[in-house]
Design an enzyme around this catalytic site. Structure first.
Site, PDB file in Angstrom:
ATOM      1  N   ASN A 104       0.853  -1.311   0.086  1.00  0.00           N
ATOM      2  CA  ASN A 104      -0.085   0.016  -0.064  1.00  0.00           C
ATOM      3  C   ASN A 104       1.109   1.209  -0.018  1.00  0.00           C
ATOM      4  OD1 ASN A 104      -1.689   2.147   0.570  1.00  0.00           O
ATOM      5  ND2 ASN A 104      -2.923   1.117   2.158  1.00  0.00           N
ATOM      6  N   GLY A 143      -5.558  -2.596   0.838  1.00  0.00           N
ATOM      7  CA  GLY A 143      -5.270  -1.579   0.276  1.00  0.00           C
ATOM      8  C   GLY A 143      -3.927  -1.437  -0.661  1.00  0.00           C
ATOM      9  N   ASP A 302      -7.910 -16.665 -17.306  1.00  0.00           N
ATOM     10  CA  ASP A 302      -8.408 -17.396 -16.337  1.00  0.00           C
ATOM     11  C   ASP A 302      -9.354 -18.641 -16.970  1.00  0.00           C
ATOM     12  OD1 ASP A 302      -9.258 -17.710 -13.365  1.00  0.00           O
ATOM     13  OD2 ASP A 302     -11.326 -17.030 -13.970  1.00  0.00           O
ATOM     14  N   GLU A 331      -4.739 -20.696 -18.199  1.00  0.00           N
ATOM     15  CA  GLU A 331      -4.712 -21.529 -17.039  1.00  0.00           C
ATOM     16  C   GLU A 331      -5.396 -22.844 -17.396  1.00  0.00           C
ATOM     17  OE1 GLU A 331      -7.178 -21.804 -12.789  1.00  0.00           O
ATOM     18  OE2 GLU A 331      -7.890 -20.563 -14.297  1.00  0.00           O
ATOM     19  N   HIS A 404      -2.392 -18.177  -6.310  1.00  0.00           N
ATOM     20  CA  HIS A 404      -3.414 -17.602  -5.284  1.00  0.00           C
ATOM     21  C   HIS A 404      -4.550 -18.729  -5.315  1.00  0.00           C
ATOM     22  CE1 HIS A 404      -4.618 -17.326  -9.409  1.00  0.00           C
ATOM     23  NE2 HIS A 404      -5.876 -17.232  -9.207  1.00  0.00           N
ATOM     24  N   ASP A 405      -4.183 -19.911  -6.098  1.00  0.00           N
ATOM     25  CA  ASP A 405      -5.344 -21.123  -5.899  1.00  0.00           C
ATOM     26  C   ASP A 405      -4.801 -22.343  -5.208  1.00  0.00           C
ATOM     27  OD1 ASP A 405      -7.519 -19.995  -7.575  1.00  0.00           O
ATOM     28  OD2 ASP A 405      -6.496 -20.217  -9.398  1.00  0.00           O
TER      29      ASP A 405
END
Length: 578
Positions: A104, A143, A302, A331, A404-405
């Site tokens: 941030n 943020g 994606d 992906e 992230h998966d």
């Protein structure tokens, strides 16, 4: 015997080509295949002892079929002769950023929706508990913004990063932003279009490219296109059958029954081949070309297996019309050459669609070897991909070991399995001091494999700093600025230096020397340089006897030299340069 996928088998005769020693014969065949597609073959033979067939066993080696074991054919992937992938990606390093959790900048945010929870406790986990209605809203934000990424470009450069992959940055009403609300606008918490242009320009000065996450199989229900929550002043598909966006979606009973992604009503599916949607995304003034004009260098698609071949081909054509060297990665979790989805074999890697895919087979091979040390399985998994993928793709594969998966790499390697465990368990479970220390050591070994196999390593933000965590959302914590694991960070910087300095990582061939007893050894070699990588999963140091070629060579991680053999640390690796 050779057959093109979906066609009949054809018998091609082979010719005797001489002897190999006193008891082996060589049989040969030459043919030219010009039509792109998948081809499968095996060998039938007739001899004085009878007839038989030879099928693939493993690692490219055949065996005489015994009628009991599964019979597998060898595969040829024939791709368009003109197929090329972007040179700028080869030999580089990708860094994946989940934008809200990276950094941030403190820059004031404007026009932020009031239904977002803004947090400053960056050392804590994202919210995961359902509300009183059983919903997980994903509406807490830390943020992180584009200006923050811009400020950290020197840090990324120190890691050797040549490409940043940003998870979705377009306006969306969740912290993961996979429920797009406006494809043409940066999310207000991340900044503005001006901030995006500045990030791309500043990154370019440091030799760093930016690729974006394209979520094109569905939109958010709370979007200007569907507008179920009436947040926008547009007439969305949910609001009227006369909406310009109505043809994008599939309603079985207007307005409350519609096709949605995996049954999530908050994610209505789009009809990608709808002319209006196709033009909006892939047209001359469409979404794909707009963000490339503004400075992006490519797109990650994606759930690519849920996008029609025609849509992917049109997207790739649009991107490369805008930028000839645009990079398109999909992906796909399995072998992308043999992927079967929605009733047909996919054509991702034959030359008209994707440049690359997220290399989940390599990720599984590396992580499984780090956990269990079965060298033979590692070699087999790696060679299956090397043999099946076109060389232009192989050189730019997105080689991650965490995203992230998935679980954080260090957690996957050293932690207890989270299969069949709920979020409550995952939220409380952390690596013990002993587990973390072992995981730290094994992660370095895994990183050596990740950084030296064919393709391009993709580093998930914070893995280099020692972040741990199970699945979503615990794998999406904030980068621990000022609290990094300094040993890991120094190691990743060293690997970055090695990749930058050695040309064979761009396009070098792969040759395994051995894969047995918890140890793997392989060469990467091109016309300019060669390296030998040895990874030892055993919990004790070993001495690896070297071929003469590799004796007396510099070892790059420790800075010493080999003799007739080299010592490989317990749960560690060495890299020799020729």
């Amino acid at each position: 015997m050779l057959k093109k996928d979906g066609e009949d088998m054809v018998d091609y005769p082979m010719y005797w080509a001489g002897m190999n020693g006193e008891d082996k014969e060589i049989w040969d065949i030459e043919m030219e295949i010009t039509s792109p597609g998948l081809y499968f073959y095996h060998f039938d033979y007739e001899s004085s002892w009878g007839r038989g067939s030879i099928f693939l066993k493993e690692n490219g080696i055949g065996a005489i079929a015994n009628g009991i074991e599964m019979q597998s054919a060898w595969q040829l992937t024939v791709y368009d002769a003109a197929f090329e992938t972007p040179d700028w990606m080869k030999g580089g390093i990708i860094y994946q950023i989940f934008p809200d959790r990276f950094y941030n900048s403190g820059k004031p945010k404007e026009n932020v929706p009031q239904d977002r929870i803004l947090r400053t406790d960056t050392e804590n986990a994202p919210y995961w508990k359902p509300d009183e209605k059983g919903r997980v809203l994903n509406n807490d934000y830390f943020g992180g913004d584009l200006e923050g990424v811009c400020e950290k470009l020197p840090y990324l450069q120190s890691l050797g990063v040549s490409c940043i992959y940003l998870n979705p940055i377009f306006e969306a009403h969740s912290n993961h932003r996979y429920n797009t609300a406006d494809y043409e606008k940066i999310d207000p918490l991340l900044g503005t279009e001006k901030d995006f242009k500045k990030l791309c320009a500043d990154a370019k000065k440091l030799g760093i490219h930016i690729i974006l996450d394209g979520v094109f199989s569905h939109t958010g229900a709370d979007s200007r296109y569907f507008n179920r929550a009436n947040r926008y002043d547009t007439v969305g598909a949910y609001n009227s059958e006369d909406s310009p966006y109505y043809p994008w979606y599939s309603f079985s009973s207007f307005p409350n029954r519609y096709k949605s992604w995996w049954g999530f009503e908050s994610l209505p599916e789009v009809k990608e081949e709808s002319p209006a949607y196709m033009q909006f995304i892939n047209g001359k003034n469409g979404v794909v070309r707009k963000w490339l004009k503004l400075g992006a260098s490519g797109w990650r698609l994606d759930v690519a297996d849920e996008l029609p071949d025609s849509f992917i081909a049109a997207l790739s054509k649009a991107a490369k019309a805008e930028k000839k060297d645009a990079f398109i990665v999909g992906e796909v979790w399995e072998d992308a050459t043999t992927k079967w989805a929605y009733g047909k074999r996919r054509k991702y890697l034959l030359g008209e669609e994707l440049d690359s895919v997220m290399n989940y087979p390599f990720a599984a091979a590396i992580l499984n070897f780090a956990r269990g040390g079965i060298a033979e399985r590692f070699e087999n998994a790696v060679m299956n991909i090397v043999e099946n993928y076109p060389k232009p793709v192989l050189d730019v594969l997105m080689n991650h070991i965490g995203t992230h998966d998935t679980e954080r790499a260090i957690t996957k390697i050293a932690g207890e399995s989270c299969e069949y465990r709920d979020r409550a368990w995952q939220s409380q479970k952390h690596l013990s001091e002993t587990e973390y220390k072992k995981g730290e050591t094994l992660l370095q070994m895994a990183a050596v494999l990740q950084y030296t196999l064919p393709g391009v390593p993709s580093l998930y933000y914070g893995d280099e700093a020692g972040l741990e965590g199970y699945k979503d959302p615990f794998n999406r914590g904030c980068y621990p600025w000022g609290r990094e694991n300094k040993r890991l960070l120094a190691f990743y910087k060293k690997l970055g230096e090695i990749r930058r300095e050695i040309p064979c990582f761009k396009n070098g061939e792969l040759h395994f020397l051995s894969a047995v007893l918890g140890c793997v050894a392989y060469e990467r070699e091109n016309e300019e340089s060669a390296v030998l990588v040895i990874a030892n999963r055993n919990e004790n140091e070993i001495d690896y006897h070297l071929p003469k070629k590799w004796q007396g060579k510099e070892e790059l991680l420790r800075g010493d030299f080999s003799g007739e053999s080299i010592s490989v640390p317990a749960m560690g690796a060495v890299i020799l340069i020729f």
